[in-house]
Design a protein around this motif. Structure first.
Motif, PDB file in Angstrom:
ATOM      1  N   ALA A   1       0.872  -1.171   0.000  1.00  0.00           N
ATOM      2  CA  ALA A   1       0.000   0.000   0.000  1.00  0.00           C
ATOM      3  C   ALA A   1       0.909   1.221   0.000  1.00  0.00           C
ATOM      4  O   ALA A   1       1.404   1.647   1.048  1.00  0.00           O
ATOM      5  CB  ALA A   1      -0.928  -0.013   1.215  1.00  0.00           C
ATOM      6  N   GLN A   2       1.133   1.780  -1.165  1.00  0.00           N
ATOM      7  CA  GLN A   2       2.174   2.797  -1.395  1.00  0.00           C
ATOM      8  C   GLN A   2       1.547   4.182  -1.446  1.00  0.00           C
ATOM      9  O   GLN A   2       0.590   4.420  -2.177  1.00  0.00           O
ATOM     10  CB  GLN A   2       2.894   2.481  -2.712  1.00  0.00           C
ATOM     11  N   ASP A   3       2.124   5.116  -0.687  1.00  0.00           N
ATOM     12  CA  ASP A   3       1.531   6.455  -0.614  1.00  0.00           C
ATOM     13  C   ASP A   3       1.731   7.258  -1.885  1.00  0.00           C
ATOM     14  O   ASP A   3       0.814   7.883  -2.402  1.00  0.00           O
ATOM     15  CB  ASP A   3       2.045   7.210   0.613  1.00  0.00           C
TER      16      ASP A   3
ATOM     17  N   THR B   1       2.781  -1.216   4.328  1.00  0.00           N
ATOM     18  CA  THR B   1       2.144   0.064   4.070  1.00  0.00           C
ATOM     19  C   THR B   1       3.044   1.238   4.418  1.00  0.00           C
ATOM     20  O   THR B   1       3.790   1.199   5.404  1.00  0.00           O
ATOM     21  CB  THR B   1       0.817   0.182   4.850  1.00  0.00           C
TER      22      THR B   1
ATOM     23  N   ALA C   1      -0.607  -1.232  -4.683  1.00  0.00           N
ATOM     24  CA  ALA C   1      -1.758  -0.336  -4.739  1.00  0.00           C
ATOM     25  C   ALA C   1      -1.235   1.068  -4.460  1.00  0.00           C
ATOM     26  O   ALA C   1      -0.813   1.368  -3.342  1.00  0.00           O
ATOM     27  CB  ALA C   1      -2.819  -0.730  -3.726  1.00  0.00           C
TER      28      ALA C   1
ATOM     29  N   MET D   1      -6.416   4.956  -0.150  1.00  0.00           N
ATOM     30  CA  MET D   1      -5.594   3.933   0.499  1.00  0.00           C
ATOM     31  C   MET D   1      -6.439   3.062   1.430  1.00  0.00           C
ATOM     32  O   MET D   1      -6.250   1.843   1.487  1.00  0.00           O
ATOM     33  CB  MET D   1      -4.430   4.571   1.267  1.00  0.00           C
TER      34      MET D   1
ATOM     35  N   ALA E   1      -1.678   4.909  -3.868  1.00  0.00           N
ATOM     36  CA  ALA E   1      -2.744   5.809  -3.409  1.00  0.00           C
ATOM     37  C   ALA E   1      -2.603   7.228  -3.938  1.00  0.00           C
ATOM     38  O   ALA E   1      -3.553   8.002  -3.873  1.00  0.00           O
ATOM     39  CB  ALA E   1      -2.777   5.841  -1.880  1.00  0.00           C
TER      40      ALA E   1
ATOM     41  N   VAL F   1       0.730  -7.463   3.950  1.00  0.00           N
ATOM     42  CA  VAL F   1       0.630  -6.102   3.428  1.00  0.00           C
ATOM     43  C   VAL F   1       1.702  -5.245   4.090  1.00  0.00           C
ATOM     44  O   VAL F   1       1.845  -5.253   5.314  1.00  0.00           O
ATOM     45  CB  VAL F   1      -0.760  -5.492   3.696  1.00  0.00           C
TER      46      VAL F   1
ATOM     47  N   GLN G   1      -8.190   0.599  -0.707  1.00  0.00           N
ATOM     48  CA  GLN G   1      -7.265  -0.402  -1.246  1.00  0.00           C
ATOM     49  C   GLN G   1      -6.915  -1.457  -0.199  1.00  0.00           C
ATOM     50  O   GLN G   1      -6.870  -2.652  -0.499  1.00  0.00           O
ATOM     51  CB  GLN G   1      -5.997   0.301  -1.750  1.00  0.00           C
ATOM     52  N   VAL G   2      -6.693  -1.016   1.040  1.00  0.00           N
ATOM     53  CA  VAL G   2      -6.381  -1.967   2.107  1.00  0.00           C
ATOM     54  C   VAL G   2      -7.587  -2.850   2.410  1.00  0.00           C
ATOM     55  O   VAL G   2      -7.453  -4.058   2.659  1.00  0.00           O
ATOM     56  CB  VAL G   2      -5.890  -1.218   3.360  1.00  0.00           C
TER      57      VAL G   2
END
Length: 381
Positions: free
Chosen positions: A64-66, A119, A93, A102, A95, A117, A105-106
């Motif tokens: 989960a990439q900012d 993040t 994913a 985000m 964001a 995951v 997505q999570v």
């Protein structure tokens, strides 16, 4: 001095905190709250007994990439390499700095039964309940700095800032005759990163001839944010000698200095993260003098390995330090070789110990002991 808390008029409107903390926090659903009291974890025991592999989850590692700054691209590459080496499916994913996206997505990862995951949260508070649901369901969650997570990754933030601050202070004494106008591009709105800027200020206090002309957080933690902040600062302070912050924002500040014809080879621009573009600037021998490496592909590879271990029922660390090191022309070649092949670093205990230090133990059977406080190994005054 321009301050992030006292900016008047237009400056206040365009230079806001680095993290969008204004999103409403979702109510925390019922379940174990993890370790909420600050705790000192013992060193990681690699020989801890194995436990139950989490049932009903897929061998998938998701990030989960900012955003797409180079530091996070390094994280993504390290995770991808670890997933390949351990036979995990890998997903990203992105964001794009959208906290609500985000969260969704999570939630989708949870619905899909994703087993692990990692993040880098856009807004830690609003994402926390979704991460807790993942962990209650048995998934591994690795976090780049903010809790909650099965495994928290952090740098000794004060030490990280001190390494850069001391390098800048030494340059001011030796090359600028003890006098400098300094810009600090901070992340003070993120409590987890604030100590690095406290350390920089402490280092600079030792030089009477230093004037901090701007101390503020760019609107976004990327090159665009750094560029915009520097353009505004130059309106009030057209001469700047030192700029410190994260690599991505300092690189943006360098762009603004060059565009304004204000970049000089005797300036000291220094950042944190060891981003490839910063390394390239150091090699040129221009204004960019230092970058404090946090070796994102190496720590990400370790997180990916731990995710695979978790899915196989092994015990993994609850926390991991990224050890800062100052990059210079003398050591850049070795550093670049290490980040190009993080797997070889991870497999070599001596080389790995130069970058990482691990603490605590957790596995699926003890997942209620996830970290739910802002962990740091540091105990500074």
């Amino acid at each position: 001095m321009i301050s992030g808390r006292t900016l008047p008029g237009l400056v206040a409107a365009c230079l806001l905190a680095a993290s969008p903390m204004g999103h409403a926090q979702s109510p925390t659903p019922p379940g174990p709250q993890g370790i909420v009291v600050p705790t000192v974890f013992p060193p990681f025991d690699a020989n801890a007994p194995t436990c139950t592999p989490p049932p009903g989850l897929h061998r998938v590692l998701a990030f989960a990439q900012d955003n797409e700054r180079e530091f996070m691209q390094g994280v993504a590459r390290g995770l991808a390499l670890a997933a390949r080496d351990r036979g995990l499916e890998y997903r990203i994913a992105l964001a794009r700095n959208d906290a609500a996206l985000m969260i969704e997505q999570v939630r989708q990862f949870r619905s899909a039964g994703v087993g692990a995951v990692v993040t880098a949260p856009v807004d830690p508070a609003s994402l926390a309940p979704s991460l807790q649901q993942l962990m209650w369901g048995g998934s591994y969650v690795g976090a780049v700095v903010p809790p909650p997570a099965t495994e928290i990754l952090n740098a000794p933030q004060y030490l990280t800032g001190k390494v850069l601050g001391d390098a800048a202070a030494a340059y001011i004494r030796d090359r600028l005759r003890g006098r400098a106008k300094v810009v600090l591009l901070t992340h003070d709105s993120l409590q987890f990163l604030a100590p690095r800027f406290v350390a920089m200020r402490d280092s600079l206090k030792t030089i009477p001839g230093v004037t901090i002309v701007a101390d503020l957080s760019p609107q976004t933690v990327n090159k665009e944010g750094g560029n915009a902040a520097m353009r505004t600062i130059l309106l009030a302070h057209p001469t700047v000698d030192v700029v410190l912050g994260a690599d991505t924002v300092v690189l943006g500040a360098l762009e603004a200095l060059r565009a304004a014809g204000k970049a000089r080879n005797d300036q000291f621009l220094g950042g944190i993260d060891g981003e490839p573009e910063a390394v390239a600037e150091i090699k040129k021998g221009g204004p960019y003098k230092a970058s404090i490496s946090l070796a994102s592909p190496i720590f990400a590879y370790a997180l990916g390995q731990h995710a695979a271990d978790w899915l196989e029922g092994k015990s993994v660390p609850q926390a991991m330090d990224i050890l800062p090191s100052a990059l210079s022309l003398a050591n850049i070649a070795r550093y670049e070789a290490d980040v190009a092949d993080p797997g070889s670093v991870y497999r070599d205990p001596v080389r790995r110990a130069e970058y990482l230090r691990m603490y605590g133990n957790i596995c699926y059977d003890t997942r209620d002991q996830y970290v739910n406080f802002p962990w740091s190994s540091e105990r500074r005054p």
